[in-house]
Design an enzyme around this catalytic site. Sequence first.
Site, mmCIF file in Angstrom:
data_model
loop_
_atom_site.group_PDB
_atom_site.id
_atom_site.type_symbol
_atom_site.label_atom_id
_atom_site.label_comp_id
_atom_site.label_asym_id
_atom_site.label_seq_id
_atom_site.Cartn_x
_atom_site.Cartn_y
_atom_site.Cartn_z
ATOM 1 N N TYR A 155 -14.040 -8.638 -15.650
ATOM 2 C CA TYR A 155 -13.520 -7.488 -15.306
ATOM 3 C C TYR A 155 -13.809 -6.404 -16.199
ATOM 4 C CZ TYR A 155 -9.873 -5.057 -12.370
ATOM 5 O OH TYR A 155 -9.721 -4.459 -11.390
ATOM 6 N N ASN A 178 -1.421 -4.219 -5.168
ATOM 7 C CA ASN A 178 -1.927 -4.409 -3.585
ATOM 8 C C ASN A 178 -1.087 -3.286 -2.753
ATOM 9 O OD1 ASN A 178 -1.992 -7.706 -4.017
ATOM 10 N ND2 ASN A 178 -3.500 -6.322 -4.256
ATOM 11 N N ASN A 220 -6.415 -10.348 6.234
ATOM 12 C CA ASN A 220 -5.214 -11.307 5.695
ATOM 13 C C ASN A 220 -4.979 -11.106 4.278
ATOM 14 O OD1 ASN A 220 -7.858 -12.439 5.972
ATOM 15 N ND2 ASN A 220 -6.955 -14.567 5.841
ATOM 16 N N VAL A 242 -3.810 -6.848 0.350
ATOM 17 C CA VAL A 242 -4.066 -5.350 0.482
ATOM 18 C C VAL A 242 -3.780 -5.319 1.894
ATOM 19 C CG1 VAL A 242 -5.675 -3.543 0.167
ATOM 20 C CG2 VAL A 242 -5.111 -4.704 -1.584
ATOM 21 N N MET A 279 -7.484 0.882 -7.975
ATOM 22 C CA MET A 279 -6.287 1.321 -8.265
ATOM 23 C C MET A 279 -5.995 1.675 -9.784
ATOM 24 S SD MET A 279 -3.530 2.181 -6.754
ATOM 25 C CE MET A 279 -2.473 2.999 -7.290
ATOM 26 N N LYS A 311 -0.246 -15.836 -2.380
ATOM 27 C CA LYS A 311 -0.455 -15.219 -3.734
ATOM 28 C C LYS A 311 0.530 -16.231 -4.304
ATOM 29 C CE LYS A 311 -0.739 -10.787 -4.324
ATOM 30 N NZ LYS A 311 -2.148 -10.531 -5.099
#
Lengths: 372, 372
Positions: A89, A162, A188, A191, A306, A365
């Site tokens: 990341y 999200n 699905n 987000v 974000m 999640k």
Amino acid sequence: MPMSSSKIKLAATLQRSHWGFLTRINPTQWSRQMSVVAKSLKYTQHGEPQEVLQLVEDKLPDPKDNQVLVKILAAPINPADINTIQGKYPVKPKFPAVGGNECVAEIICVGDKVKGLEPGQHVIPLASGLGTWTTHAVYKEDQLLIVSKKVGLAEAATSTVNPTTAYRMLKDFVQLCPGDTVIQNGANSAVGQAVHQLCRAWGINSVGIVRDRPEIAELKQMLQCLGATEVLTETEIRTSDIFKSGKLKKPRLAFNCVGGKSATEVSRHLDNGGVLVTYGGMSREPVTVATGPLIFKDIAFRGFWMTRWSKENYSSPERSKMFKEIFELMEQGKFVAPNHEMVPLANFKDAAAAALNFKGFTGKKYILDMSI
Amino acid sequence: MPMSSSKIKLAATLQRSHWGFLTRINPTQWSRQMSVVAKSLKYTQHGEPQEVLQLVEDKLPDPKDNQVLVKILAAPINPADINTIQGKYPVKPKFPAVGGNECVAEIICVGDKVKGLEPGQHVIPLASGLGTWTTHAVYKEDQLLIVSKKVGLAEAATSTVNPTTAYRMLKDFVQLCPGDTVIQNGANSAVGQAVHQLCRAWGINSVGIVRDRPEIAELKQMLQCLGATEVLTETEIRTSDIFKSGKLKKPRLAFNCVGGKSATEVSRHLDNGGVLVTYGGMSREPVTVATGPLIFKDIAFRGFWMTRWSKENYSSPERSKMFKEIFELMEQGKFVAPNHEMVPLANFKDAAAAALNFKGFTGKKYILDMSI
């Protein structure tokens, strides 16, 4: 909050923490005499989460000045958290690092310069990269936002990544009006579920595209319950006439978290001047952009992250407005957390493995539960 | 303009046209007593230009009311003109149609309601799809814009498509300041040449990418003479450190008329928040957009089509300002027509064939010369 109420909440907190004796310094601030031990999921090098994460105990320092000691109640495992641990990341932690990036926490006590927070309140971190997979933490006042206790723990714990992504993507690329249409693949995903709920709240039609799968009927029903106007499989959308028939307006806004052919298909339905916003690439295939739609239909291909928006708008009124709206919807039961499973912190290896086994976003999640 | 001057210009025009006797109706307007015959390149069906274009003679009607009779002096053959005849362009003509979409013309006479134009003036068409591959035409006053005679015929004839595309792409996507950098592939295209010249005029660094070719040294020299700060081949740009070394600022704006790998390579050099604007796709390969740059670098992929902009801004002050600036640069010799060859109208089949033989944009434009 009246002091008596605060005291009761503080006492309730003490029962399930390591707290001992507390001294009241002034009418709204408290200082502790005994230290707290935090159990944290830490890592000192990049790698697979099951391998590099260790449950470590640390004695926390007393909260000073504008610091706030909190007990974390719940903290989700997001795909970006996994990627951060793997070193994949763009945000690089300083080692040793505590995993996790969002949570909901209860304030235990505050430093003597804290003005706007008090023990017992629920808060979420406004700053990113604080490390939230821990039982307790010391944050700064300006890193925290108060959340009403009417907001569920799962909703509050998953509110900063999200729902805010969905909110900004719906607000910042195209000026939408009630009756307009938005289309998205990976409908699905967490987000995706947020997009459907915000669209329902704002009177916008949302069309969700999902992969063909055996349990498609249940998935469609779940997403329609969240507010999806239409849910179509990738096969169905190719031959659907929902836009040509005039049943729904052609969308001017599309969201993509898949890439590859799925992104191309979604962009194909955009009206002139439409925008495809990419916020993920679960297929690991790039977005292919034909020259014709770019030039003659004025289709724009954008991206959204974000983390950047939050940094650039850290203390902006727009950010406060966004959280106010999201939490109001959550309080009213009009916005629920994504499909999730609460996992005790002790089971973090299973949760990390399950999170890694995502084949794309499954919409499920895992949330570490530190409230028990 | 004093009437005597106007009369002289009118007389000069008459000598090389089919004109006979003229009557002055009021101090600024003229009517003709004899008709003019236009030779036009017309087509009545889509197909290859050499096959479907016919040189047809038509007696033109007298210009009435707000109509203006013009003698066309020069009209280029643009790639979009060829695509329109082939039926491959989004703009569909009504048959029978006259080919061509831009030109410079001299006014022969005007209808009695024309207020702002007079015989002898040079004009260009502001409207698209008028048909310009003809010796004479009757247009309406509001379809025309006066051009100073100090502007060369080749410059004026090619002013409404390529220089305006370059101008808008430089103005409408990113706010550039002197010292900023723009990068483009197909740098030797007609738009590419315009980009270099406008960048030079505005103090912006322009980096041009061209295909590897035997005569690369001459091509680099030609583009540097037009104002290119750097010209690199597709091979050279892959290993160049002009941005990493700090020699030039990383570009926030890139132009693509090629597509495929060339577009990917150009977009790779964009700074955070940069925009790649596609205005052509000569490789016939789509633009491939990786998810990472979209999300984490906030790179946007947009398209630009001058035809749409012109329709949406037909009478806008912004359009007048743009033409004023472009013509001023042309008058000052700071903006020249793209590399071109003037071709007599009689040789249109050769010119159309040559235009079709473009392998991508060669940077050479064929301009039909009706001034002789």
